[in-house]
Write a protein that holds these residues in place. Structure first.
Motif, PDB file in Angstrom:
ATOM      1  N   LYS A 248       0.835  -1.202   0.000  1.00  0.00           N
ATOM      2  CA  LYS A 248       0.000   0.000   0.000  1.00  0.00           C
ATOM      3  C   LYS A 248       0.874   1.260   0.000  1.00  0.00           C
ATOM      4  CE  LYS A 248      -3.438  -2.375   2.854  1.00  0.00           C
ATOM      5  NZ  LYS A 248      -4.177  -2.348   4.135  1.00  0.00           N
ATOM      6  N   ARG A 249       0.430   2.243  -0.771  1.00  0.00           N
ATOM      7  CA  ARG A 249       1.138   3.515  -0.855  1.00  0.00           C
ATOM      8  C   ARG A 249       0.135   4.667  -0.890  1.00  0.00           C
ATOM      9  NH1 ARG A 249       6.504   2.663  -2.661  1.00  0.00           N
ATOM     10  NH2 ARG A 249       6.886   0.552  -3.450  1.00  0.00           N
ATOM     11  N   ASP A 250       0.624   5.835  -0.526  1.00  0.00           N
ATOM     12  CA  ASP A 250      -0.150   7.058  -0.693  1.00  0.00           C
ATOM     13  C   ASP A 250       0.806   8.159  -1.167  1.00  0.00           C
ATOM     14  OD1 ASP A 250       1.294   7.709   1.529  1.00  0.00           O
ATOM     15  OD2 ASP A 250      -0.408   7.761   2.908  1.00  0.00           O
ATOM     16  N   ALA A 251       0.340   9.382  -1.103  1.00  0.00           N
ATOM     17  CA  ALA A 251       1.170  10.485  -1.601  1.00  0.00           C
ATOM     18  C   ALA A 251       2.457  10.649  -0.805  1.00  0.00           C
ATOM     19  CB  ALA A 251       0.368  11.791  -1.578  1.00  0.00           C
ATOM     20  N   GLU A 252       2.458  10.209   0.435  1.00  0.00           N
ATOM     21  CA  GLU A 252       3.630  10.379   1.281  1.00  0.00           C
ATOM     22  C   GLU A 252       4.594   9.200   1.201  1.00  0.00           C
ATOM     23  OE1 GLU A 252       2.253  11.146   5.178  1.00  0.00           O
ATOM     24  OE2 GLU A 252       1.257  13.053   4.658  1.00  0.00           O
ATOM     25  N   GLY A 253       4.172   8.132   0.536  1.00  0.00           N
ATOM     26  CA  GLY A 253       5.059   6.972   0.401  1.00  0.00           C
ATOM     27  C   GLY A 253       4.391   5.695   0.864  1.00  0.00           C
ATOM     28  N   GLU A 254       5.182   4.763   1.359  1.00  0.00           N
ATOM     29  CA  GLU A 254       4.679   3.456   1.762  1.00  0.00           C
ATOM     30  C   GLU A 254       3.808   3.558   3.013  1.00  0.00           C
ATOM     31  OE1 GLU A 254       8.077   0.972   2.276  1.00  0.00           O
ATOM     32  OE2 GLU A 254       8.419   0.717   0.133  1.00  0.00           O
ATOM     33  N   ILE A 255       2.757   2.736   3.021  1.00  0.00           N
ATOM     34  CA  ILE A 255       1.862   2.645   4.183  1.00  0.00           C
ATOM     35  C   ILE A 255       2.167   1.340   4.903  1.00  0.00           C
ATOM     36  CG2 ILE A 255      -0.529   2.507   4.964  1.00  0.00           C
ATOM     37  CD1 ILE A 255      -1.334   4.048   2.485  1.00  0.00           C
ATOM     38  N   TYR A 256       2.512   1.418   6.178  1.00  0.00           N
ATOM     39  CA  TYR A 256       2.843   0.231   6.948  1.00  0.00           C
ATOM     40  C   TYR A 256       1.615  -0.240   7.730  1.00  0.00           C
ATOM     41  CZ  TYR A 256       7.546   1.682   5.748  1.00  0.00           C
ATOM     42  OH  TYR A 256       8.672   2.069   5.053  1.00  0.00           O
ATOM     43  N   GLU A 257       1.566  -1.535   7.967  1.00  0.00           N
ATOM     44  CA  GLU A 257       0.382  -2.156   8.555  1.00  0.00           C
ATOM     45  C   GLU A 257       0.333  -1.952  10.067  1.00  0.00           C
ATOM     46  OE1 GLU A 257      -1.993  -3.558   6.631  1.00  0.00           O
ATOM     47  OE2 GLU A 257      -0.744  -2.856   4.975  1.00  0.00           O
ATOM     48  N   THR A 258      -0.883  -1.774  10.559  1.00  0.00           N
ATOM     49  CA  THR A 258      -1.110  -1.677  11.998  1.00  0.00           C
ATOM     50  C   THR A 258      -1.782  -2.935  12.547  1.00  0.00           C
ATOM     51  OG1 THR A 258      -3.247  -0.582  11.635  1.00  0.00           O
ATOM     52  CG2 THR A 258      -1.299   0.831  11.893  1.00  0.00           C
ATOM     53  N   GLU A 259      -2.197  -3.841  11.658  1.00  0.00           N
ATOM     54  CA  GLU A 259      -2.812  -5.105  12.065  1.00  0.00           C
ATOM     55  C   GLU A 259      -2.007  -6.268  11.501  1.00  0.00           C
ATOM     56  OE1 GLU A 259      -6.883  -5.402  10.951  1.00  0.00           O
ATOM     57  OE2 GLU A 259      -7.573  -4.014  12.512  1.00  0.00           O
ATOM     58  N   TYR A 260      -2.007  -7.369  12.226  1.00  0.00           N
ATOM     59  CA  TYR A 260      -1.371  -8.574  11.711  1.00  0.00           C
ATOM     60  C   TYR A 260      -2.153  -9.077  10.495  1.00  0.00           C
ATOM     61  CZ  TYR A 260       0.897  -8.654  16.321  1.00  0.00           C
ATOM     62  OH  TYR A 260       1.602  -8.328  17.444  1.00  0.00           O
ATOM     63  N   PRO A 261      -1.471  -9.623   9.504  1.00  0.00           N
ATOM     64  CA  PRO A 261      -2.149 -10.041   8.273  1.00  0.00           C
ATOM     65  C   PRO A 261      -2.799 -11.420   8.391  1.00  0.00           C
ATOM     66  CG  PRO A 261       0.191 -10.429   8.037  1.00  0.00           C
ATOM     67  CD  PRO A 261      -0.001  -9.799   9.402  1.00  0.00           C
ATOM     68  N   TYR A 262      -3.310 -11.745   9.559  1.00  0.00           N
ATOM     69  CA  TYR A 262      -3.881 -13.070   9.807  1.00  0.00           C
ATOM     70  C   TYR A 262      -5.358 -12.948  10.155  1.00  0.00           C
ATOM     71  CZ  TYR A 262       1.036 -14.461  10.169  1.00  0.00           C
ATOM     72  OH  TYR A 262       2.359 -14.672   9.915  1.00  0.00           O
ATOM     73  N   VAL A 263      -6.130 -13.941   9.732  1.00  0.00           N
ATOM     74  CA  VAL A 263      -7.556 -14.014  10.046  1.00  0.00           C
ATOM     75  C   VAL A 263      -7.850 -15.426  10.558  1.00  0.00           C
ATOM     76  CG1 VAL A 263      -9.908 -13.940   9.126  1.00  0.00           C
ATOM     77  CG2 VAL A 263      -8.194 -12.283   8.340  1.00  0.00           C
ATOM     78  N   VAL A 264      -8.590 -15.513  11.661  1.00  0.00           N
ATOM     79  CA  VAL A 264      -8.921 -16.798  12.274  1.00  0.00           C
ATOM     80  C   VAL A 264     -10.256 -17.296  11.729  1.00  0.00           C
ATOM     81  CG1 VAL A 264      -9.304 -18.040  14.433  1.00  0.00           C
ATOM     82  CG2 VAL A 264      -7.682 -16.134  14.359  1.00  0.00           C
ATOM     83  N   PHE A 265     -10.274 -18.541  11.276  1.00  0.00           N
ATOM     84  CA  PHE A 265     -11.500 -19.211  10.848  1.00  0.00           C
ATOM     85  C   PHE A 265     -11.925 -20.168  11.959  1.00  0.00           C
ATOM     86  CE2 PHE A 265      -9.913 -17.623   6.943  1.00  0.00           C
ATOM     87  CZ  PHE A 265     -10.962 -17.584   6.034  1.00  0.00           C
ATOM     88  N   HIS A 266     -13.061 -19.901  12.576  1.00  0.00           N
ATOM     89  CA  HIS A 266     -13.579 -20.755  13.642  1.00  0.00           C
ATOM     90  C   HIS A 266     -14.544 -21.789  13.069  1.00  0.00           C
ATOM     91  CE1 HIS A 266     -12.013 -18.444  17.084  1.00  0.00           C
ATOM     92  NE2 HIS A 266     -12.213 -17.374  16.334  1.00  0.00           N
ATOM     93  N   TYR A 267     -14.457 -23.014  13.606  1.00  0.00           N
ATOM     94  CA  TYR A 267     -15.379 -24.066  13.173  1.00  0.00           C
ATOM     95  C   TYR A 267     -16.758 -23.874  13.792  1.00  0.00           C
ATOM     96  CZ  TYR A 267     -17.406 -28.715  12.593  1.00  0.00           C
ATOM     97  OH  TYR A 267     -18.249 -29.758  12.291  1.00  0.00           O
TER      98      TYR A 267
END
Length: 586
Positions: A248-267
């Protein structure tokens, strides 16, 4: 209070080692549950070890695997049978047509092999109770994003975790060969000294060809940091932590993540929110599977033994001992004493009923129909049971699929954020206009969700109402366009374009007919003027053909009924000449 400085490996190492230990514990648990599912028993080995008698047999019943495969159909159908990956609605303009965006995003997300990680997530979720999927930045894919499944034992977080996004640190274990690690010195900026120290350790190539290394994630000042380590063999970072960048980028440069890139699937969903306490089919079915396997094995072994013939000396003398044992009888042999033949009593058939009861109880836990009930003579009661079980199964399926759709929605929201940012940054050229990305904010639903059913129900109702709507010229065309878009989203633009071209042609012909009618009609008498009298019949036929082209007696765009052809403005605002006679020329 001072925050932990995990960028310093010495401070992070303690937590990394603890989380790697959790991975090892989960590996043991996962192996046990997978073995319960496979139930692969070596009968020869069991007999050699004395667990089975020479004539004893063990029949494994794979109830865990059967229930998993039975349930997978609805999850797979949810993913594969959906025409779109996601359904968008504009929060900026609710009436905005998002169909082109849905088609474009579907093409980006359905790259080669896109189903495989989701199928693995489904299988893992069913067996263990939960599974985790990761959203990755991958500029080799059409949308510059990818989805990967994470093995149950390869991601670690504290045992009491309820929200994975609230964890202070996560460890995701990966497996690489020696050659891959050496390549990562160039491709991923891994430390050359640490990698050489790692791959320099002696490895038994026959049993171990993969090195276990960890991707470590934690937050620093609200930004997710990602580093690589090998807690078992290295004393420093393989790659020092850096902000997590997902393209991800914007006018100021790279956008760093504030959330972990994981999603939990519950049965399943329960009041206990602790992730590690989630249970799957391995936990729910293991005791039933063990009981049914044991009972079936005992029943078959007893029948095998009862089907054999046994012999003993036929003597009433209690003092006579039977000194000969394990004698093999062959045809034509001469036996020098009286011999009594006998068989063991076969087991009672009620054992099968007990087995069926266990299987039925297990099926009821899943709200699955018990087709064995069809064998009873009470057909009305059987039909009622099937109807009830079907209704319960539908309710359970709806609950489970709805829980699955929540996680799918989160996954594709993260994917769309990457795609949207890459388009706005000019790094991806979409197949649709940029207004879809610049002028609107969207709410997203998985296409397999109930919104698909709602669309189908709406389309069915529109078909039912169409005979009434088509009588109204002011509403029919727009209604037809909406209905075509609902029923045939892919072909609708072509049909609508043809309708517009046909309507424009009919309007032009109608305008020309109006001008001709004004020129050939005497404004005082309303009759054909003297010059047009010889062409009265031809003009009459021409008028009828124009009326037929523009809809005849049915009012359509650019047309009017015969009784209203004169004296009233047409749809283009051109006044009609006064009606003469029966409303026809001449």
């Amino acid at each position: 209070m001072k925050y932990n400085n995990y960028k310093n490996y010495q401070e992070a190492a303690t937590n990394i080692h603890k989380l790697v230990g959790i991975c090892d514990e989960q590996n043991v648990r996962a192996s046990e549950q997978r073995q319960q599912r496979r139930l692969n028993v070596d009968l020869d080995l069991e007999r050699r070890d004395g667990y089975l008698a020479p004539d004893e047999i063990y029949i494994p019943t794979h109830i865990i695997d059967t229930n998993i495969r039975r349930e997978q159909a609805k999850y797979v159908s949810y993913i594969v049978n959906s025409r779109r990956t996601a359904i968008f609605s504009s929060s900026t303009d609710p009436a905005f047509n998002t169909g082109p965006l849905e088609r474009d995003f579907t093409e980006r997300s359905r790259y080669d092999g896109w189903q495989i990680p989701l199928f693995r997530v489904i299988d893992c979720m069913q067996l263990h109770g939960y599974c985790i999927a990761e959203v990755e930045f991958d500029d080799t894919k059409p949308g510059h994003f990818g989805i990967e499944s994470v093995n149950y034992e390869d991601i670690a977080f504290p045992d009491d975790t309820r929200d994975i996004q609230a964890c202070g640190m996560l460890v995701h274990r990966h497996y690489f060969t020696r050659e891959q690690l050496l390549d990562m010195v160039k491709t991923r900026d891994f430390s050359k000294s640490e990698v050489e120290a790692l791959v320099g350790e002696p490895v038994d190539e026959q049993t171990e060809s993969l090195f276990k290394i960890e991707k470590v994630m934690f937050r620093s000042k609200g930004i997710v940091q990602v580093g690589w380590s090998c807690a078992a063999r290295c004393n420093d970072w393989l790659r020092k932590p850096r902000p997590l960048f997902l393209g991800k980028r914007d006018a100021e440069g790279e956008i760093y993540e504030t959330e972990y890139p994981y999603v939990v699937f519950h049965y399943t969903i329960a009041e206990d929110m602790t992730i590690k306490n989630s249970v799957g089919r391995a936990f729910l079915d293991k005791h039933t599977q063990e009981a049914v396997s044991s009972m079936m094995s005992s029943f078959v072994t007893a029948h095998r033994r009862a089907s054999n013939f046994y012999f003993a000396k036929d003597s009433d003398d209690p003092n006579q001992s039977n000194e000969q044992t394990n004698v093999q009888f062959v045809p034509g042999a001469l036996i020098d004493s009286n011999v009594r033949q006998f068989q063991l009593s076969p087991p009672n058939a009620q054992m099968l009923s007990a087995i069926q009861t266990l299987i039925t109880q297990n099926s009821q836990e899943q709200s699955q129909m018990n087709y064995a009930a069809m064998n009873r003579q009470d057909s009305r009661k059987t039909a009622t049971e099937i109807q009830t079980a079907t209704a319960e199964a539908q309710m359970l399926s709806a609950t489970q699929v709805a829980l699955f759709s929540i996680a799918i929605k989160r996954i594709y929201e993260k994917c769309f954020d990457i795609y949207n940012s890459r388009v706005l940054d000019g790094l991806i050229e979409p197949n649709i206009s940029l207004e879809y990305f610049t002028d609107h904010k969207y709410n997203m639903k998985p296409a397999g969700d109930t919104d698909v059913v709602e669309r189908q129900e709406k389309a069915s109702k529109m078909l039912q109402v169409w005979p009434v709507i088509q009588q109204n010229s002011a509403l029919a065309i727009d209604y037809m366009k909406d209905m075509l878009s609902m029923l045939f989203p892919d072909e609708a633009p072509k049909y609508i374009n043809m309708m517009q071209e046909d309507t424009a042609r009919a309007q032009l012909i109608q305008q020309m007919m109006t001008i001709i009618q004004s020129l050939v009609t005497d404004p005082q008498t309303g009759q054909l003027n003297q010059e047009a009298q010889p062409y009265a019949q031809q003009l009459q036929q021409l008028q009828q053909q124009v009326q037929a082209l523009s809809g005849g007696d049915q009012k359509g765009v650019g047309g009017a009924s015969p009784s209203a052809m004169a004296g009233q403005p047409n749809n283009q605002g051109i006044p009609q000449p006064p009606q003469a006679g029966a409303g026809t020329l001449g």
